[in-house]
Design a protein around this motif. Structure first.
Motif, PDB file in Angstrom:
ATOM      1  N   GLU A 190       0.830  -1.200   0.000  1.00 45.41           N
ATOM      2  CA  GLU A 190       0.000   0.000   0.000  1.00 45.41           C
ATOM      3  C   GLU A 190       0.868   1.256   0.000  1.00 45.41           C
ATOM      4  O   GLU A 190       1.914   1.292   0.666  1.00 45.41           O
ATOM      5  N   LYS A 192      -4.012   7.810   5.068  1.00 43.35           N
ATOM      6  CA  LYS A 192      -4.726   7.377   3.872  1.00 43.35           C
ATOM      7  C   LYS A 192      -3.823   6.516   2.988  1.00 43.35           C
ATOM      8  O   LYS A 192      -2.600   6.566   3.097  1.00 43.35           O
ATOM      9  N   TYR A 193      -4.479   5.741   2.118  1.00 41.83           N
ATOM     10  CA  TYR A 193      -3.708   4.925   1.169  1.00 41.83           C
ATOM     11  C   TYR A 193      -4.248   5.157  -0.237  1.00 41.83           C
ATOM     12  O   TYR A 193      -5.431   5.439  -0.448  1.00 41.83           O
ATOM     13  N   LYS A 194      -3.352   5.040  -1.199  1.00 47.68           N
ATOM     14  CA  LYS A 194      -3.692   5.320  -2.598  1.00 47.68           C
ATOM     15  C   LYS A 194      -4.381   4.116  -3.216  1.00 47.68           C
ATOM     16  O   LYS A 194      -3.944   2.975  -3.066  1.00 47.68           O
ATOM     17  N   TYR A 195      -5.480   4.384  -3.898  1.00 48.57           N
ATOM     18  CA  TYR A 195      -6.189   3.329  -4.620  1.00 48.57           C
ATOM     19  C   TYR A 195      -6.704   3.936  -5.911  1.00 48.57           C
ATOM     20  O   TYR A 195      -7.664   4.718  -5.918  1.00 48.57           O
ATOM     21  N   GLU A 225      -7.843   7.773  -6.209  1.00 51.75           N
ATOM     22  CA  GLU A 225      -8.369   8.305  -4.948  1.00 51.75           C
ATOM     23  C   GLU A 225      -7.448   7.967  -3.785  1.00 51.75           C
ATOM     24  O   GLU A 225      -6.584   7.095  -3.875  1.00 51.75           O
ATOM     25  N   ARG A 231      -7.890   6.757   0.046  1.00 45.66           N
ATOM     26  CA  ARG A 231      -8.879   6.197   0.961  1.00 45.66           C
ATOM     27  C   ARG A 231      -8.342   6.226   2.389  1.00 45.66           C
ATOM     28  O   ARG A 231      -7.134   6.039   2.608  1.00 45.66           O
ATOM     29  N   PRO A 232      -9.212   6.402   3.374  1.00 41.78           N
ATOM     30  CA  PRO A 232      -8.736   6.362   4.756  1.00 41.78           C
ATOM     31  C   PRO A 232      -8.360   4.944   5.171  1.00 41.78           C
ATOM     32  O   PRO A 232      -9.043   3.974   4.837  1.00 41.78           O
ATOM     33  N   GLN A 277      -8.311   2.188   7.820  1.00 46.72           N
ATOM     34  CA  GLN A 277      -9.090   1.892   9.018  1.00 46.72           C
ATOM     35  C   GLN A 277      -8.126   1.667  10.186  1.00 46.72           C
ATOM     36  O   GLN A 277      -7.140   0.951  10.066  1.00 46.72           O
ATOM     37  N   THR A 300      -6.714  -2.034   5.340  1.00 47.38           N
ATOM     38  CA  THR A 300      -7.257  -1.464   4.106  1.00 47.38           C
ATOM     39  C   THR A 300      -8.305  -2.451   3.582  1.00 47.38           C
ATOM     40  O   THR A 300      -8.546  -3.491   4.209  1.00 47.38           O
ATOM     41  N   HIS A 301      -8.896  -2.163   2.440  1.00 46.73           N
ATOM     42  CA  HIS A 301      -9.894  -3.098   1.913  1.00 46.73           C
ATOM     43  C   HIS A 301      -9.269  -4.422   1.507  1.00 46.73           C
ATOM     44  O   HIS A 301      -9.974  -5.418   1.317  1.00 46.73           O
ATOM     45  N   SER A 350      -2.073  -0.201  -4.863  1.00 48.24           N
ATOM     46  CA  SER A 350      -2.674   1.043  -5.368  1.00 48.24           C
ATOM     47  C   SER A 350      -3.278   0.869  -6.749  1.00 48.24           C
ATOM     48  O   SER A 350      -3.999   1.733  -7.231  1.00 48.24           O
TER      49      SER A 350
END
Length: 721
Positions: A276, A285-288, A291, A293-294, A296, A320-321, A408
């Protein structure tokens, strides 16, 4: 004065309510127990009968606690993330790993969303253990004084540790902990001795059996005493016999009247790491894609033992997701994705035991949550089958998922899970047999095996091994098998690894000789060897020392697995190197035992002195000679042993543990074996009553039907009596 009177009144009211609640709970347990019958047979195996599945589960957990509460509790101490409360600060990162994937609050939420029938089983699990503790006040739990119905969701799949064990606690510590932290405990099995971890499963069709019925070999290679032998029956269709991992309420390896199931370790790729790209300037936040994304973030408080005190340490853990953050690669955080579907996995694990046909079994397999295992299957209709893995994530094949991928990039995301029909399956192959010994699926059924070019390479992860080579050799010639002949086949003593290795040292000696005074005697012994293991074999002793020394030398070219390395050492390594390592090995053998002419049974031992989960071994205390050896050399029947501090002898701790051979037909017939005995209590007659049978390969008949159970009954009772 009025305040004191009010306080006393409130205290009395609270105490009365608490007492009424406790009495009500006890009455509930006693009411359930009245509907549960436990019959212990002549080997102490519990046959549990209940009107409902839930009552049978209640009795199953009660019986497991009778046999080995220590191991029941240990598995849940580990699974729920409370190991540090008994083992100290070094186990904190094992606990953190458990909480990264599911906190206690999340476990309760999963329990709440489970179907009602599954909740009843989870309730029965907790009630069975808690009633055991209530009726055995002399038993003092180390950590868990009360078991809860959400706990089985942490431990829902049944294999040894499951996928979560493959996540390094050392890397977790490097990311989440201080750099001066003590050594890190890595879970249930804290020492990796390089022993192959796996199992053997054979399914035989009626065309190769004496009776014309299908047969199944259930031969997991696990830690000794990791599973107990049980029989669970209810009037709601449950009638399962086999091995249960301590604390679980389903038979993991076993059979019912209609079919049987055996799991072998898959080694397919079901775990992926996503690197990530983290930005901490505007919150975490992390890049995806395009965008940010925060990440968690959640705090978790872990307890740990420090001397006589229990202390606490707070961690913030991140997800992350893709999954929890487990470590760093350079400056990039890494999220590790594994199969984590606790409710669905528990449903699959339990319903597996109640299937009555191949069609039902195949539909159950479509739940696709048995992530770390293959399945070998046989049934009373004469079918045999094989499933290579079960939970297999779909990926974009343009990326190399054997290495970390760029999280990402949305194109690296899992694309769901492969449909069951997209995975490798074998059904009723024309050769009449299926085998898996933790090796390539592309020889699982000879010429009827799956074809490599038809499947993505992440569905399989290993090549050939020596066990598989011998299994194929034996099964290709098999005919007219019955239970006893299949047992003999499964314990075939030939060691294919030594067929590959030993001629090489004999060749080197013939060409170069040796100045070592013991070399000629050792070579002469090896020259007369048929490469079969036995208690009396002196060649086995020399072969073990030589093969172990060569393996530990790591002189094979980089990238070779053990099978390739042993083959290389036997045919391509330098002759002088072979002689040097051989001399080193026989010198060590003579130093340990005073001679190079030592029967294998003098070296290779079974010893169980107490019920400890990890016991100390002692050459001065009683032990038993064993004529089996490690699966690393190609032993189908595995006995993994090594030296321990202060010992010269080697002591087995894993390999053949619970083993069963089953024949399906109008009635099911089976024989079984358990390493040592059913009980973990040294004072029990069933602590070691199967040791000599284990050594002599004298399987016991399984009493499956009630009339046979009653003939073998030694004790009949309700829980609590």
């Amino acid at each position: 004065m009025k305040q004191n009177i009010l306080f006393i009144f409130l205290l009395f009211t609270f105490s009365s309510c608490f007492k009424q609640t406790a009495n009500s709970e006890t009455e509930k347990w006693e009411s359930i127990a009245e509907n549960v019958e436990i019959i212990r047979d002549d080997f102490g195996v519990p046959h549990i009968y209940g009107k409902t599945d839930a009552e049978a589960v209640f009795g199953l957990l009660y019986a497991q606690c009778e046999d080995d509460f220590n191991r029941v509790e240990q598995n849940y101490i580990w699974a729920t993330g409370r190991l540090a409360e008994t083992e100290g600060e070094s186990a904190l990162y094992s606990d953190l790993r458990a909480k990264l994937y599911m906190t206690e609050e999340e476990a309760k939420m999963n329990y709440d969303k489970a179907p009602d029938w599954l909740k009843k089983l989870c309730d029965a699990f907790a009630d069975g253990v808690n009633y055991y503790l209530h009726t055995h006040p002399e038993v003092k739990p180390r950590v868990i004084t009360r078991f809860e119905p959400w706990m089985p969701l942490y431990f829902s799949e049944g294999s040894i540790g499951g996928d979560i064990e493959r996540i390094s606690t050392k890397k977790l510590k490097d990311f989440y902990g201080p750099q001066d932290q003590a050594a890190v405990h890595n879970g249930m099995i804290s020492i990796d001795d390089g022993e192959p971890k796996g199992s053997n499963g054979f399914a035989i069709s009626g065309k190769l059996t004496e009776s014309g019925n299908a047969m199944l070999l259930i031969n997991p290679h696990t830690s000794f005493f990791f599973r107990g032998e049980v029989h669970v029956v209810s009037e709601e269709g449950m009638n399962a016999y086999g091995a249960v991992t301590w604390g679980q309420f389903f038979v993991y390896q076993g059979f019912n009247e209609k079919n049987g199931w055996m799991h072998t370790s898959s080694y397919g790729d079901v775990i992926d790491e996503f690197e990530e790209t983290i930005n901490q300037e505007d919150g975490l936040k992390y890049k995806y894609g395009e965008e940010m994304r925060p990440v968690q973030s959640q705090e978790v408080v872990l307890k740990y033992k420090d001397g006589d005190e229990i202390k606490e340490k707070t961690f913030a853990h991140y997800r992350t997701h893709h999954g929890p953050i487990t470590h760093k690669n350079g400056d990039r955080w890494v999220a590790t994705a594994i199969m984590w579907k606790p409710v669905e996995a528990l449903i699959q694990s339990y319903t597996r035991t109640k299937m009555s046909s191949y069609e039902e079994f195949d539909k159950m397999m479509d739940i696709r949550t048995n992530s770390s295992n293959n399945t070998v299957y046989a049934d009373s209709d004469g079918n045999i089958a094989y499933y290579q893995g079960n939970f297999i994530p779909k990926r974009n094949s343009s990326f190399d998922f054997s290495n970390p991928v760029d999280g990402s990039n949305p194109a690296t995301d899992w694309l769901g899970v492969h449909e069951l029909d997209e995975t490798m399956k074998i059904f009723n192959p024309g050769n009449g047999w299926i085998q898996n010994c933790n090796a390539t699926p592309f020889t699982a059924a000879g010429e009827f095996s799956p074809k490599k070019e038809d499947y993505p390479n992440y569905m399989w992860g290993v090549g050939e091994n020596f066990r598989q080579m011998n299994a194929i050799r034996l099964l290709s010639k098999a005919e007219n098998l019955n239970i006893d002949r299949l047992i003999t086949l499964a314990y075939d003593p030939l060691l294919v690894g030594f067929e590959k290795l030993i001629p090489g040292i004999i060749e080197a000696y013939d060409k170069q000789g040796s100045k070592n005074p013991n070399a000629k005697e050792a070579i002469d012994i090896l020259g007369n060897w048929d490469y079969k293991v036995s208690i009396d074999s002196k060649a086995m002793s020399i072969g073990h020392y030589y093969a172990s020394a060569y393996r530990d030398s790591k002189k094979a070219p980089m990238g070779m697995d053990l099978t390739e390395a042993i083959t290389y050492y036997g045919s391509k390594s330098p002759l002088a190197e072979r002689i040097s390592i051989f001399e080193e090995a026989i010198d060590q053998l003579k130093a340990d035992f005073g001679s190079v002419s030592v029967p294998w049974g003098e070296i290779n031992r079974y010893q169980r002195l107490n019920g400890d989960i990890e016991q100390d071994f002692n050459d001065e205390k009683p032990s038993h000679a064993v004529g089996m050896t490690s699966s690393r050399w190609g032993a189908l029947a595995s006995f993994a042993a090594k030296q321990y501090p202060g010992t010269k002898r080697i002591y087995g701790t894993s390999g053949n543990s619970f083993v069963a051979v089953v024949e399906f037909g109008d009635k099911v017939i089976a024989k079984s074996m358990l390493a040592g005995g059913q009980s973990g209590d040294p004072s029990s007659p069933h602590f070691d009553d199967q040791v000599q049978r284990y050594i002599d390969v004298q399987f016991k008949d399984v009493p499956y039907y009630k009339e046979d159970v009653l003939k073998r009954a030694k004790k009949t009772y309700h829980p609590g009596e």
